[in-house]
Design an enzyme around this catalytic site. Structure first.
Site, PDB file in Angstrom:
ATOM      1  N   ASP A 218       0.854  -1.177   0.000  1.00  0.00           N
ATOM      2  CA  ASP A 218       0.000   0.000   0.000  1.00  0.00           C
ATOM      3  C   ASP A 218       0.896   1.235   0.000  1.00  0.00           C
ATOM      4  OD1 ASP A 218      -2.340   1.644   0.467  1.00  0.00           O
ATOM      5  OD2 ASP A 218      -1.711   1.745   2.559  1.00  0.00           O
TER       6      ASP A 218
ATOM      7  N   ASP B 283      -0.377   5.055   0.848  1.00  0.00           N
ATOM      8  CA  ASP B 283      -0.688   6.078   1.840  1.00  0.00           C
ATOM      9  C   ASP B 283      -0.601   5.522   3.256  1.00  0.00           C
ATOM     10  OD1 ASP B 283      -2.110   8.578   0.231  1.00  0.00           O
ATOM     11  OD2 ASP B 283      -2.298   6.648  -0.785  1.00  0.00           O
TER      12      ASP B 283
END
Length: 311
Positions: A101, A103
Protein backbone atom coordinates in the site's frame (compact mmCIF):
# COMPACT_ATOMS: atom_id res chain seq x y z
CA UNK A 1 14.31 -26.41 13.96
CA UNK A 2 11.11 -25.88 12.02
CA UNK A 3 10.08 -22.39 13.11
CA UNK A 4 11.54 -18.97 13.74
CA UNK A 5 10.56 -16.18 16.08
CA UNK A 6 11.98 -12.87 14.86
CA UNK A 7 12.21 -10.00 17.33
CA UNK A 8 12.70 -6.48 15.99
CA UNK A 9 13.16 -3.53 18.33
CA UNK A 10 12.26 0.08 17.67
CA UNK A 11 15.02 1.77 15.64
CA UNK A 12 17.76 3.12 17.86
CA UNK A 13 16.29 1.68 21.06
CA UNK A 14 18.89 -1.11 21.37
CA UNK A 15 16.29 -3.03 23.35
CA UNK A 16 17.29 -6.57 22.35
CA UNK A 17 19.61 -7.29 25.24
CA UNK A 18 20.91 -10.79 26.04
CA UNK A 19 18.49 -10.93 28.98
CA UNK A 20 15.50 -10.04 26.82
CA UNK A 21 16.44 -12.64 24.20
CA UNK A 22 16.91 -15.25 26.89
CA UNK A 23 13.50 -14.44 28.35
CA UNK A 24 11.91 -14.83 24.92
CA UNK A 25 13.70 -18.12 24.26
CA UNK A 26 12.42 -19.57 27.53
CA UNK A 27 8.86 -19.17 26.23
CA UNK A 28 9.49 -21.13 23.02
CA UNK A 29 9.53 -24.94 22.92
CA UNK A 30 12.86 -26.43 21.89
CA UNK A 31 14.43 -23.00 21.40
CA UNK A 32 17.93 -22.76 20.00
CA UNK A 33 20.49 -20.00 20.42
CA UNK A 34 19.47 -16.57 19.12
CA UNK A 35 20.89 -15.53 15.76
CA UNK A 36 21.70 -11.82 15.71
CA UNK A 37 20.52 -10.01 12.58
CA UNK A 38 21.44 -6.55 13.87
CA UNK A 39 23.07 -6.02 17.25
CA UNK A 40 20.56 -4.72 19.77
CA UNK A 41 17.85 -4.35 17.13
CA UNK A 42 16.89 -7.66 15.50
CA UNK A 43 17.34 -11.36 16.17
CA UNK A 44 15.98 -14.76 15.20
CA UNK A 45 15.21 -17.47 17.73
CA UNK A 46 14.80 -20.89 16.07
CA UNK A 47 12.50 -23.36 17.80
CA UNK A 48 10.61 -26.61 17.31
CA UNK A 49 6.93 -26.63 18.41
CA UNK A 50 6.66 -30.41 18.34
CA UNK A 51 3.69 -32.64 17.54
CA UNK A 52 1.64 -31.37 20.47
CA UNK A 53 1.54 -27.91 18.90
CA UNK A 54 0.22 -28.75 15.47
CA UNK A 55 2.96 -30.32 13.39
CA UNK A 56 1.73 -32.84 10.83
CA UNK A 57 3.48 -36.15 10.39
CA UNK A 58 4.72 -35.01 6.98
CA UNK A 59 6.53 -32.06 8.54
CA UNK A 60 3.99 -29.43 7.55
CA UNK A 61 2.38 -27.05 9.99
CA UNK A 62 -1.25 -27.92 10.53
CA UNK A 63 -2.50 -24.86 12.38
CA UNK A 64 -1.36 -21.36 11.49
CA UNK A 65 -3.13 -20.07 14.58
CA UNK A 66 -0.27 -21.52 16.61
CA UNK A 67 2.03 -18.85 15.19
CA UNK A 68 -0.39 -16.16 16.37
CA UNK A 69 -0.59 -17.80 19.77
CA UNK A 70 3.20 -17.92 20.02
CA UNK A 71 3.38 -14.20 19.23
CA UNK A 72 0.88 -13.50 22.01
CA UNK A 73 2.89 -15.58 24.48
CA UNK A 74 6.07 -13.73 23.57
CA UNK A 75 4.39 -10.33 23.85
CA UNK A 76 3.21 -11.17 27.36
CA UNK A 77 6.70 -12.24 28.30
CA UNK A 78 8.32 -9.07 26.96
CA UNK A 79 5.92 -6.69 28.66
CA UNK A 80 5.95 -3.17 27.27
CA UNK A 81 9.30 -3.48 25.48
CA UNK A 82 9.06 -1.76 22.05
CA UNK A 83 9.55 -4.98 20.08
CA UNK A 84 7.75 -6.32 17.02
CA UNK A 85 7.45 -10.10 16.81
CA UNK A 86 7.08 -12.42 13.83
CA UNK A 87 6.58 -16.18 14.20
CA UNK A 88 6.61 -18.32 11.08
CA UNK A 89 7.95 -21.55 9.57
CA UNK A 90 11.61 -21.48 8.58
CA UNK A 91 10.86 -22.78 5.10
CA UNK A 92 9.84 -20.11 2.63
CA UNK A 93 10.71 -17.06 4.74
CA UNK A 94 12.25 -15.11 1.89
CA UNK A 95 9.48 -13.88 -0.34
CA UNK A 96 9.50 -13.45 -4.11
CA UNK A 97 6.68 -10.93 -4.46
CA UNK A 98 6.04 -7.72 -2.51
CA UNK A 99 2.75 -5.83 -2.73
CA UNK A 100 2.61 -2.61 -0.75
CA UNK A 101 0.00 0.00 0.00
CA UNK A 102 1.16 3.60 -0.42
CA UNK A 103 -0.69 6.08 1.84
CA UNK A 104 0.33 5.83 5.52
CA UNK A 105 2.46 2.80 4.61
CA UNK A 106 5.17 3.61 2.06
CA UNK A 107 4.62 7.32 2.73
CA UNK A 108 3.65 9.06 5.93
CA UNK A 109 0.59 10.88 4.59
CA UNK A 110 -2.80 10.33 2.97
CA UNK A 111 -2.47 12.05 -0.40
CA UNK A 112 -6.14 12.90 -0.78
CA UNK A 113 -6.10 14.68 2.57
CA UNK A 114 -3.15 16.79 1.41
CA UNK A 115 -4.94 17.70 -1.82
CA UNK A 116 -8.02 18.68 0.16
CA UNK A 117 -5.90 21.07 2.20
CA UNK A 118 -5.41 23.18 -0.93
CA UNK A 119 -9.17 23.87 -0.97
CA UNK A 120 -9.47 24.29 2.79
CA UNK A 121 -11.21 20.96 3.35
CA UNK A 122 -8.51 18.81 4.89
CA UNK A 123 -10.35 18.31 8.18
CA UNK A 124 -13.54 17.17 6.48
CA UNK A 125 -11.78 14.86 4.02
CA UNK A 126 -9.40 13.45 6.63
CA UNK A 127 -12.36 12.47 8.82
CA UNK A 128 -13.89 10.51 5.94
CA UNK A 129 -10.51 8.94 5.15
CA UNK A 130 -10.08 7.81 8.74
CA UNK A 131 -13.50 6.17 8.83
CA UNK A 132 -12.87 4.39 5.53
CA UNK A 133 -9.45 3.13 6.64
CA UNK A 134 -10.96 1.84 9.88
CA UNK A 135 -13.55 -0.06 7.88
CA UNK A 136 -16.46 1.92 9.32
CA UNK A 137 -17.70 2.95 5.86
CA UNK A 138 -17.27 1.41 2.41
CA UNK A 139 -14.14 2.52 0.59
CA UNK A 140 -15.53 3.14 -2.91
CA UNK A 141 -18.37 5.59 -2.09
CA UNK A 142 -16.10 7.31 0.43
CA UNK A 143 -13.50 7.86 -2.30
CA UNK A 144 -16.08 9.27 -4.71
CA UNK A 145 -17.33 11.64 -2.01
CA UNK A 146 -13.84 12.93 -1.24
CA UNK A 147 -12.80 13.26 -4.87
CA UNK A 148 -15.94 15.31 -5.61
CA UNK A 149 -14.70 17.91 -3.14
CA UNK A 150 -11.57 18.42 -5.27
CA UNK A 151 -13.53 19.60 -8.32
CA UNK A 152 -11.94 22.72 -9.84
CA UNK A 153 -8.61 22.36 -8.05
CA UNK A 154 -5.60 23.03 -10.28
CA UNK A 155 -3.94 19.68 -11.01
CA UNK A 156 -0.55 21.36 -10.70
CA UNK A 157 -0.83 21.24 -6.91
CA UNK A 158 0.19 17.56 -7.06
CA UNK A 159 3.76 18.66 -7.75
CA UNK A 160 3.69 21.00 -4.76
CA UNK A 161 2.21 18.30 -2.52
CA UNK A 162 4.89 15.78 -3.46
CA UNK A 163 7.74 18.23 -3.00
CA UNK A 164 6.55 19.94 0.17
CA UNK A 165 4.22 17.55 2.02
CA UNK A 166 4.97 13.91 1.17
CA UNK A 167 7.62 12.02 3.14
CA UNK A 168 8.83 8.51 2.40
CA UNK A 169 8.50 6.05 5.27
CA UNK A 170 11.91 5.13 6.74
CA UNK A 171 13.23 1.84 5.46
CA UNK A 172 10.91 1.68 2.45
CA UNK A 173 13.51 2.08 -0.26
CA UNK A 174 15.83 -0.34 1.54
CA UNK A 175 13.02 -2.91 1.73
CA UNK A 176 12.24 -2.67 -1.97
CA UNK A 177 15.82 -2.52 -3.21
CA UNK A 178 16.95 -5.43 -1.03
CA UNK A 179 14.10 -7.66 -2.13
CA UNK A 180 14.68 -6.75 -5.78
CA UNK A 181 18.38 -7.50 -5.46
CA UNK A 182 17.40 -10.96 -4.24
CA UNK A 183 15.06 -11.70 -7.13
CA UNK A 184 11.70 -10.49 -5.83
CA UNK A 185 9.14 -8.56 -7.88
CA UNK A 186 7.74 -5.42 -6.24
CA UNK A 187 4.47 -3.60 -6.87
CA UNK A 188 2.92 -0.52 -5.28
CA UNK A 189 -0.85 -1.00 -5.22
CA UNK A 190 -2.87 1.89 -3.85
CA UNK A 191 -6.43 3.07 -3.39
CA UNK A 192 -4.93 6.51 -4.00
CA UNK A 193 -4.05 8.07 -7.31
CA UNK A 194 -1.67 7.42 -10.20
CA UNK A 195 -0.51 11.05 -10.16
CA UNK A 196 1.19 10.13 -6.87
CA UNK A 197 2.01 6.44 -7.25
CA UNK A 198 3.88 6.99 -10.52
CA UNK A 199 6.28 9.44 -8.87
CA UNK A 200 6.50 7.80 -5.46
CA UNK A 201 6.80 4.29 -6.86
CA UNK A 202 9.72 5.36 -9.02
CA UNK A 203 11.43 7.16 -6.13
CA UNK A 204 11.25 4.07 -3.92
CA UNK A 205 12.12 1.64 -6.70
CA UNK A 206 8.94 -0.36 -7.31
CA UNK A 207 8.79 -2.18 -10.63
CA UNK A 208 5.16 -1.25 -11.18
CA UNK A 209 2.39 0.76 -9.59
CA UNK A 210 -1.40 0.56 -9.72
CA UNK A 211 -3.88 3.10 -8.40
CA UNK A 212 -6.96 5.12 -9.28
CA UNK A 213 -6.96 7.75 -12.02
CA UNK A 214 -8.24 11.23 -11.27
CA UNK A 215 -10.06 12.81 -14.21
CA UNK A 216 -8.51 16.12 -15.27
CA UNK A 217 -10.27 18.63 -17.52
CA UNK A 218 -8.57 21.84 -18.72
CA UNK A 219 -5.81 21.36 -16.16
CA UNK A 220 -8.20 21.03 -13.23
CA UNK A 221 -9.55 18.07 -11.30
CA UNK A 222 -13.03 17.19 -12.54
CA UNK A 223 -14.13 15.82 -9.18
CA UNK A 224 -14.43 12.30 -10.55
CA UNK A 225 -12.29 9.18 -10.70
CA UNK A 226 -12.10 6.62 -13.49
CA UNK A 227 -14.26 3.58 -12.74
CA UNK A 228 -13.98 0.88 -11.56
CA UNK A 229 -12.30 2.07 -8.40
CA UNK A 230 -9.23 0.19 -7.22
CA UNK A 231 -10.21 -0.82 -3.70
CA UNK A 232 -10.12 -3.88 -1.45
CA UNK A 233 -11.19 -6.39 -4.10
CA UNK A 234 -8.79 -5.01 -6.70
CA UNK A 235 -5.84 -5.23 -4.32
CA UNK A 236 -6.61 -8.88 -3.65
CA UNK A 237 -7.03 -9.50 -7.38
CA UNK A 238 -3.66 -7.88 -8.05
CA UNK A 239 -1.98 -10.16 -5.53
CA UNK A 240 -3.49 -13.22 -7.19
CA UNK A 241 -2.69 -11.97 -10.70
CA UNK A 242 0.97 -11.23 -9.97
CA UNK A 243 1.39 -14.46 -8.02
CA UNK A 244 0.22 -16.41 -11.06
CA UNK A 245 2.14 -14.24 -13.56
CA UNK A 246 5.42 -14.90 -11.74
CA UNK A 247 4.64 -18.60 -11.25
CA UNK A 248 4.75 -18.34 -7.47
CA UNK A 249 3.01 -20.15 -4.66
CA UNK A 250 0.88 -17.98 -2.34
CA UNK A 251 3.39 -18.71 0.44
CA UNK A 252 6.06 -16.84 -1.53
CA UNK A 253 4.25 -13.50 -1.31
CA UNK A 254 4.46 -10.58 1.11
CA UNK A 255 1.89 -7.80 1.44
CA UNK A 256 1.87 -4.74 3.68
CA UNK A 257 -0.73 -2.09 4.43
CA UNK A 258 -2.51 -0.17 7.16
CA UNK A 259 -6.18 0.19 6.23
CA UNK A 260 -9.34 -1.85 5.91
CA UNK A 261 -9.04 -1.86 2.11
CA UNK A 262 -5.73 -3.75 2.54
CA UNK A 263 -7.04 -6.52 4.74
CA UNK A 264 -8.10 -9.04 2.06
CA UNK A 265 -4.67 -8.69 0.45
CA UNK A 266 -2.92 -9.12 3.80
CA UNK A 267 -4.94 -12.21 4.68
CA UNK A 268 -4.23 -13.89 1.33
CA UNK A 269 -0.46 -13.25 1.24
CA UNK A 270 2.10 -15.73 2.49
CA UNK A 271 3.07 -13.05 5.01
CA UNK A 272 0.57 -10.21 5.47
CA UNK A 273 1.82 -7.38 7.66
CA UNK A 274 -0.23 -4.58 9.19
CA UNK A 275 2.08 -1.55 9.35
CA UNK A 276 1.30 0.94 12.16
CA UNK A 277 -2.23 0.03 11.22
CA UNK A 278 -5.75 0.87 12.25
CA UNK A 279 -6.81 -1.27 15.26
CA UNK A 280 -9.16 -3.62 13.42
CA UNK A 281 -6.56 -4.24 10.71
CA UNK A 282 -3.76 -4.85 13.20
CA UNK A 283 -5.94 -7.30 15.11
CA UNK A 284 -6.89 -9.30 12.00
CA UNK A 285 -3.56 -9.39 10.13
CA UNK A 286 -1.16 -12.31 10.31
CA UNK A 287 1.65 -10.07 11.56
CA UNK A 288 2.07 -6.46 12.59
CA UNK A 289 4.69 -3.76 12.89
CA UNK A 290 3.89 -1.33 15.68
CA UNK A 291 7.36 -0.09 16.61
CA UNK A 292 9.79 -0.62 13.74
CA UNK A 293 10.25 0.93 10.33
CA UNK A 294 9.90 -0.91 7.04
CA UNK A 295 13.22 -2.73 7.42
CA UNK A 296 11.39 -4.90 9.98
CA UNK A 297 10.00 -6.78 6.98
CA UNK A 298 13.54 -7.64 5.89
CA UNK A 299 14.45 -8.94 9.34
CA UNK A 300 11.24 -11.00 9.28
CA UNK A 301 12.57 -12.66 6.14
CA UNK A 302 15.89 -13.44 7.79
CA UNK A 303 18.00 -10.74 6.17
CA UNK A 304 20.90 -9.45 8.26
CA UNK A 305 21.55 -5.72 8.41
CA UNK A 306 24.76 -6.14 6.42
CA UNK A 307 22.71 -7.67 3.57
CA UNK A 308 20.53 -4.58 3.18
CA UNK A 309 20.78 -2.71 -0.11
CA UNK A 310 20.76 0.97 0.80
CA UNK A 311 21.95 2.66 -2.40
Amino acid sequence: MTHIATLVGAPGAQVLTPNLLAAAARRLPGAGHPVILSAGEAADIPFAPGAAHGNRADGGFADASYCRAAVSVLRLGLGDAPVDIFVQPVEGRRKKLLLADMDSTMIGQECIDELADFVGLKGKVAAITERAMRGEIAFEPALRERVALLAGLDAGVVETAIEERITLTPGGRTLVQTMRANGAYTALVSGGFTVFTSRIGEAIGFQENRANTLLIEDGKFAGRVVEPILGKAAKLATLKELTAAHDLAPEETLAIGDGANDLAMLEAAGLGVAYHAKPAVAAAAQARVDHGDLTALLYAQGYRADEFVTA
